[in-house]
Design an enzyme around this catalytic site. Structure first.
Site, PDB file in Angstrom:
ATOM      1  N   GLY A  25      -3.045   0.203  -0.699  1.00  0.00           N
ATOM      2  CA  GLY A  25      -3.991   0.278   0.405  1.00  0.00           C
ATOM      3  C   GLY A  25      -3.506   1.205   1.506  1.00  0.00           C
ATOM      4  N   ASP A  71      -3.037 -11.903  13.653  1.00  0.00           N
ATOM      5  CA  ASP A  71      -4.470 -11.679  13.502  1.00  0.00           C
ATOM      6  C   ASP A  71      -4.926 -10.851  14.699  1.00  0.00           C
ATOM      7  OD1 ASP A  71      -7.288 -11.876  13.548  1.00  0.00           O
ATOM      8  OD2 ASP A  71      -7.238 -13.836  12.568  1.00  0.00           O
ATOM      9  N   VAL A  72      -5.549  -9.692  14.457  1.00  0.00           N
ATOM     10  CA  VAL A  72      -5.909  -8.808  15.566  1.00  0.00           C
ATOM     11  C   VAL A  72      -7.000  -9.380  16.457  1.00  0.00           C
ATOM     12  CG1 VAL A  72      -5.180  -6.706  14.390  1.00  0.00           C
ATOM     13  CG2 VAL A  72      -7.569  -7.480  14.201  1.00  0.00           C
ATOM     14  N   ASN A  98      -4.481   0.146  11.575  1.00  0.00           N
ATOM     15  CA  ASN A  98      -5.169   0.322  10.296  1.00  0.00           C
ATOM     16  C   ASN A  98      -6.042  -0.879   9.935  1.00  0.00           C
ATOM     17  OD1 ASN A  98      -5.411   1.806   7.599  1.00  0.00           O
ATOM     18  ND2 ASN A  98      -4.695  -0.200   6.945  1.00  0.00           N
ATOM     19  N   TYR A 166     -20.279  -1.489  11.008  1.00  0.00           N
ATOM     20  CA  TYR A 166     -19.127  -0.655  10.679  1.00  0.00           C
ATOM     21  C   TYR A 166     -19.213   0.691  11.381  1.00  0.00           C
ATOM     22  CZ  TYR A 166     -15.410   1.359   7.807  1.00  0.00           C
ATOM     23  OH  TYR A 166     -14.249   1.951   7.380  1.00  0.00           O
ATOM     24  N   GLU A 200      -9.652   5.664  -2.908  1.00  0.00           N
ATOM     25  CA  GLU A 200      -9.468   4.699  -3.994  1.00  0.00           C
ATOM     26  C   GLU A 200      -8.436   3.660  -3.571  1.00  0.00           C
ATOM     27  OE1 GLU A 200      -8.155   4.471  -8.711  1.00  0.00           O
ATOM     28  OE2 GLU A 200      -8.446   6.429  -7.759  1.00  0.00           O
ATOM     29  N   THR A 201      -8.896   2.683  -2.808  1.00  0.00           N
ATOM     30  CA  THR A 201      -8.043   1.610  -2.321  1.00  0.00           C
ATOM     31  C   THR A 201      -8.587   0.260  -2.799  1.00  0.00           C
ATOM     32  OG1 THR A 201      -9.308   1.359  -0.276  1.00  0.00           O
ATOM     33  CG2 THR A 201      -7.463   2.942  -0.248  1.00  0.00           C
ATOM     34  N   PRO A 202      -7.759  -0.787  -2.784  1.00  0.00           N
ATOM     35  CA  PRO A 202      -8.249  -2.098  -3.222  1.00  0.00           C
ATOM     36  C   PRO A 202      -9.434  -2.605  -2.413  1.00  0.00           C
ATOM     37  CG  PRO A 202      -5.862  -2.076  -3.202  1.00  0.00           C
ATOM     38  CD  PRO A 202      -6.297  -0.787  -2.572  1.00  0.00           C
ATOM     39  N   MET A 203      -9.445  -2.370  -1.111  1.00  0.00           N
ATOM     40  CA  MET A 203     -10.549  -2.847  -0.287  1.00  0.00           C
ATOM     41  C   MET A 203     -11.851  -2.137  -0.616  1.00  0.00           C
ATOM     42  SD  MET A 203     -10.626  -3.345   3.843  1.00  0.00           S
ATOM     43  CE  MET A 203     -11.739  -2.112   4.496  1.00  0.00           C
TER      44      MET A 203
END
Length: 270
Positions: A25, A71-72, A98, A166, A200-203
C-alpha cells in the site's frame, strides 16, 4: 538498495499500515522507502498490528522504526503520536499524511444521494485528520526551524470523479497544503501534496475484486486501460518515490505544489 537522500531525518508516516492484499500500500511503501533512504520512521496507523508489521519490515532491512497506534479522527491519538516521535528520536523532520477513505468503506455517493453521516465521516478522515496532524507537528518543526509536510490527495480532484465526499475532501487537502505552505515558509517549513491516480494497491484493487467477482488481473487491466501511460500501471512505489523527492533536499525550493502521479489520466479529463 539503501541510499542517503534523507539520512538523519525523522519521518512520521501516518497511515503506514495497510489492508490485506497482494501488493504494497501507499503508506507502507513510503515508510519503507524513507527508511531505506536513511530516515528513522515512526509508523502510525489505527491498526496497530499493521503498523508493527511495517516497523518490523524496516527493522529487518536494518533501518530504524517505531510503531504507534493512532486514529486520525482522535486529536488525543495524534498528539500522542507526535509526542512519541519526539520522545523516541528527538525531532520531527517529515510528516507524511497518507490517510484516506473512499466509497466502499465510507458510503460515498453523488451529491444528490450522499448521506450526511457518510459525508462527515469521509471529511473527518480525509481532511480533518490531516489538519490535526499538521496542527501538532508544526510547533515541533517551527521550533527546529525546518520541516517537510507531504499530504496525499488524489487526482480525483482533476477528473470527473462521481462521488462528492472523496473529491471534495481531497480538494480540501490541496487548499490545506497551500495554507500550511504559505503560513510556515518563514519558519523554513515546506508543504506539498501528491495526487495519485489509479494505483495497484490493496485498498484500490481487493475491494473491487470482492464486489465484482473478477480476477485480480482483470481488475488491474480495466484500471490500467483508463491510463494513457499504462505500461506498466502505477503502484504504491510511484507514489512513494514522489513523496521521497518532495521530502529530500532536491525539492528544497518547492513548497505549496501539487505533484500529479497518475500516468497522464487527468490529462484526458476533457
Amino acid at each position: 538498495m539503501r541510499g542517503q537522500r534523507i539520512a538523519g531525518k525523522v519521518a512520521l508516516v501516518v497511515g503506514a499500515g495497510q489492508s490485506e492484499g497482494a501488493t504494497v500500500g501507499n503508506g507502507r511503501a513510503a515508510a519503507l522507502l524513507m527508511a531505506r533512504e536513511g530516515a528513522a520512521v515512526v509508523a502510525v496507523d489505527r491498526n496497530e498490528a499493521s503498523a508493527e508489521e511495517t516497523a518490523k519490515a524496516i527493522a529487518d532491512e536494518g533501518g530504524r522504526a517505531l510503531a504507534v497506534r493512532a486514529d486520525v479522527t482522535s486529536e488525543a491519538d495524534i498528539e500522542a503520536a507526535v509526542t512519541a516521535c519526539v520522545d523516541a528520536y528527538g525531532r520531527l523532520d517529515i510528516l507524511h499524511n497518507n490517510v484516506g477513505v473512499a466509497a466502499a468503506a465510507a458510503g460515498d455517493a453523488p451529491v444528490t444521494e450522499i448521506e450526511p453521516e457518510a459525508f462527515s465521516r469521509i471529511v473527518a478522515v480525509n481532511l480533518r485528520g490531516m489538519v490535526l496532524t499538521c496542527k501538532h507537528a508544526l510547533p515541533v518543526m517551527r521550533e527546529q526551524g525546518s520541516g517537510v509536510i507531504i499530504n496525499i490527495a488524489s487526482n480525483a480532484v482533476l477528473i470527473n470523479y462521481p462521488n462528492v465526499g472523496y473529491r471534495t475532501s481531497k480538494a480540501g487537502v490541496l487548499s490545506l497544503t497551500e495554507h500550511v505552505a504559505a503560513a510556515n515558509a518563514a519558519y523554513g517549513i515546506r508543504a506539498n501534496a501528491v495526487l495519485p491516480g489509479l494505483m495497484e494497491t490493496p485498498m484500490a484493487v481487493e475491494p473491487r475484486m470482492r464486489k465484482s467477482g473478477a480476477r485480480r488481473e482483470e481488475v488491474v487491466a480495466e484500471r490500467n486501460a483508463r491510463v494513457p501511460l499504462r505500461h506498466p500501471g502505477g503502484t504504491a512505489w510511484d507514489v512513494a518515490r514522489a513523496a521521497l523527492f518532495l521530502a529530500s533536499d532536491e525539492a528544497a525550493f518547492i513548497t505549496g505544489a501539487s505533484l500529479v502521479v497518475d500516468g497522464g489520466q487527468s490529462l484526458m479529463a476533457g
